[in-house]
Write an enzyme that holds these catalytic residues in place. Structure first.
Site, PDB file in Angstrom:
ATOM      1  N   THR A 127       2.868  -4.442   7.520  1.00 26.87           N
ATOM      2  CA  THR A 127       1.826  -5.333   8.017  1.00 26.87           C
ATOM      3  C   THR A 127       1.275  -6.096   6.830  1.00 26.87           C
ATOM      4  OG1 THR A 127       1.289  -3.752   9.758  1.00 26.87           O
ATOM      5  CG2 THR A 127      -0.387  -5.409   9.245  1.00 26.87           C
ATOM      6  N   LYS A 142       1.264  -9.404  14.691  1.00 27.42           N
ATOM      7  CA  LYS A 142       0.988  -7.995  14.374  1.00 27.42           C
ATOM      8  C   LYS A 142      -0.503  -7.793  14.087  1.00 27.42           C
ATOM      9  CE  LYS A 142       1.489  -3.756  12.722  1.00 27.42           C
ATOM     10  NZ  LYS A 142       1.014  -2.699  13.614  1.00 27.42           N
ATOM     11  N   LYS A 189      -7.705  -1.891   5.360  1.00 28.01           N
ATOM     12  CA  LYS A 189      -6.746  -2.884   4.847  1.00 28.01           C
ATOM     13  C   LYS A 189      -6.345  -3.859   5.952  1.00 28.01           C
ATOM     14  CE  LYS A 189      -2.269  -3.501   5.121  1.00 28.01           C
ATOM     15  NZ  LYS A 189      -0.979  -2.986   5.625  1.00 28.01           N
TER      16      LYS A 189
END
Lengths: 283, 283, 283, 283
Positions: free
Chosen positions: C86, C162, C229
């Site tokens: 990701t 995503k 994150k």
């Protein structure tokens, strides 16, 4: 000597009533839990109402509603009720309607200032009501404070202004708390930041709150639970008029958290503790 | 007569450089798009750097980084770079490291005040750096402003303080905008509310912003796109130190919306337009 | 037998690489801290790159950037880099540009699913890149998961999708945590609420997360620090495109608080602890 | 054949009442504005109450309160009131107290599902009340829906669960709207994102709402003004129990904005319009 009634001898009401007595009014005073106080004449709600000019300074809408039926019943036709508490706008509107229907006069006159300002007769009064009545009441207001702001003929306007002002103060408090923690996490000493803020805004309000936060004096001047009450009234004023108020709702969450965590009796500057806890900072 | 270099002649930099010239400095000035200005000596970046004392007043981190390699290459050993722009804390930290490794001195000295304050030499300078260097630079700073706040030896501290201060101003702006719309939706005239606010806070900052909002003067003193830049740096300072900052993120969303809707070139007080639009109020 | 390179043998990468080996690929595998694993051939980054088809599954942009120069140097012309982590949209865009300039092919193929899904080859792959290349890679993707979604020719699109998906999951997690605490404070048993939620949404995702929250199993499947994150990358994707994202920023504050309070290594469902703490509820 | 009373023949109530008639109940039905409907027997509130088993399906607390005195006066001792509307927890609590004091039985049984589910007898009923009464009512509930969830003996629990569930749905709606706009501003086609979301969550609720948002069908199934009403009740349930609810308040601001901007009569999925407007995106 003008005889008046005063209802509510709390941290704000007591010094206010005494300032009125000092200014030469004969003050018939009532409190839920009877209180002896220099210069004031203890009286029943009935007697207070019969003076024809009653000032109320109570905790909230509910406490005001608790005395209202008695006051209304005994206030003579043409009698005046001056609501000096911070009340909700819809509730203020209902007081207006009911007094009018009873042939009585309703004036809204909430005040800015913490208990120390009340003692020094340094409050700021925001007043709304019939013009001639405001003129008549002006000397009385000036016995309580240094400044009177008239904001219209419709009493609920004064409560709306008061809530708008409290919103600004609560927002400032949140901003200061977040800022202190932010700069500290970036290495800055809070007192260095304070000096810059005080110098920049040159406002006694920032200086006062900034210093309380700096010194972490959370002994109540204005308890967090009353902060929650005010922010609820602010949210109510937004909700009933379809006004999105993201900052107001952020403040509401903060105050709810404060009370949920048992800080309701501390000064509302204790929101700093919450901001610190979220940031993993030891206060 | 001390010879110094000045980089960046924008709405803030130009009056600052001219005030320095007026105060007796020989100012070698560079701007990305060359600019003639009374009292200043146009010069190349190299020449500016060779003076040994360079002040930068550029839009942001990126604009500063664009000139940095040249400045560093030509700044003599022991030469001083004073960064007066509002920079990000991490970027300020990198400037510190790089100058130190190059045997140069880095001082951070961002300023509070809008262009009119720059013109009147009424800025407030927040300075951080080696003590003796700050002492040396103090007369120079006083040629720009009325007050110098020293906040430590580590330069990034000054940028952290500046961002903390800007956060307070942006928060005040949001609070004022929400409050004006809230009270108006409750029937209050905005000017009535303004009078009370001004009287209560007794702060030139509230008076100034409160009046701009009241008069809807959105011609830029400080463009909303620069407000976005500052709030981004505030969010970065929070993010890199794991500091939750709910009010800061609310401000970030507001500024993003402003730019997304094409208000980037208006004054940042134009956030009022957004608050009004959300509330279905015609501005 | 097709020979491929695999970089990153963490909780996700290891089972993925092994599934590829099981599917008949000869997998040359590299990890920052060398790791023996059944079915995989330990190899240097150079060797991995020389296979001409490299899959990366690393923690974040920074970890990817740490191996990129070596990979790019040794990937033959026409070689393919499939980034399955990701990554941030801007970083993905930079990978795209750099590989193109080096005459290499870049494909983005991030995956949905936690480590248990990786083990069961039950991931969902979101892929973007040149059409013929996606067609070629499809069997490989199907060795990792049950479903491949092609979302366009430009690789960063897959990372945007995503991040959008992770945003929905994080939002669901916040909503569930707030809802559990809200209904409990109103007297409801959490398990009663869970049954209704599971029945209503009929989604394995709600069932899974709802149950983890119910049972308070905070042993990491997906650590809160990785949640931070991801939410940072979501905020970055909003920021760089001028998209206000109030719910995204709320999630950012939540994750920042989690890490600030030392919950970074717990599963990200531990946000429930924060919601409980704010509400004064013992978990 | 059991004779029952039904109050409120709106978009939800009408098909519910008819399903009961179809299931063999003799349904005496009352609506504020009289309505002929197949299978139902028009009756006065008195007659409806005299059946001894009354179901109410009205817009909100206020509409329920409008009929309550009449219902209570005519409901025989031991008679049952089943409140199927989404009511506030404090109001539900007051119904409980008042019916008990009148020797009547109060059961709360709000439902999940939009009008199309009501028509297909595919609602989900959340029920709370005395155990034996719930057992007795189960066949009736199953004539309305496919599933009955019993959540306790105290009726307000069912309303709390219902509000918690609606909170999850509203949160999902906000998340989907923000996500669609976020990925689109990053170049993604919304339908590509939708496919991934539908595949990942595998929930009919996500599929349904995701598709409505995709197709921008804002003709009301559930009007935004009713969404505001529900979010207000959610905020009330948080406020009265001192539960911070940041996501809930974000939803409240969104709904307030929707109504303020004149979208109150559109489907509540029209919040997408607001998210788009903030992001400067043409819908």
């Amino acid at each position: 000597m003008r005889r008046i009634g005063f209802v509510g001898l709390g941290r704000m009401g007591l010094p206010m009533a005494q300032n009125l007595a000092r200014a030469g009014y004969e003050v018939l005073a009532w409190n839920r839990t009877p209180k002896e106080a220099e210069g004031l004449h203890p009286a029943s709600l009935e007697e207070v109402a019969q003076t024809g000019l009653v000032l109320t300074m109570l905790a909230d809408d509910r406490a005001t509603e608790a005395v209202l039926p008695t006051l209304m019943r005994h206030l003579p036709p043409g009698g005046v009720h001056v609501a000096m508490s911070t009340l909700g706008v819809p509730y203020s509107r209902s007081l207006w309607t009911r007094h009018r229907e009873a042939g009585q006069v309703y004036v809204a006159a909430p005040v800015f200032g913490r208990p120390d300002a009340a003692e020094k007769a340094a409050l700021r009064v925001v007043a709304a009501g019939p013009g001639e009545k405001l003129a008549e009441l002006k000397p009385l207001f000036l016995a309580l404070g240094q400044e009177v702001y008239e904001v219209g003929e419709e009493p609920p306007l004064a409560h709306a202004v008061k809530l708008g002002g409290n919103f600004l103060i609560a927002a400032m408090l949140e901003a200061l708390a977040e800022a202190y923690v932010l700069v500290e996490k970036n290495g800055v000493r809070r007192e260095d930041f304070y000096r810059v803020v005080a110098g920049f805004f040159r406002s006694p309000v920032y200086e006062n709150y900034g210093r309380i936060l700096l010194e972490r004096r959370f002994t109540p001047g204005f308890a967090l639970k009353w902060g929650l009450k005010d922010v609820r009234l602010i949210a109510e004023a937004a909700d009933t008029t379809h006004t999105p108020l993201p900052l107001g709702h952020l403040l509401l969450d903060r105050m709810l958290e404060g009370v949920a965590r048992g800080l309701g009796e501390e000064d509302w500057t204790a929101v700093l503790r919450l901001v610190e806890a979220h940031a993993g900072v030891e206060g």
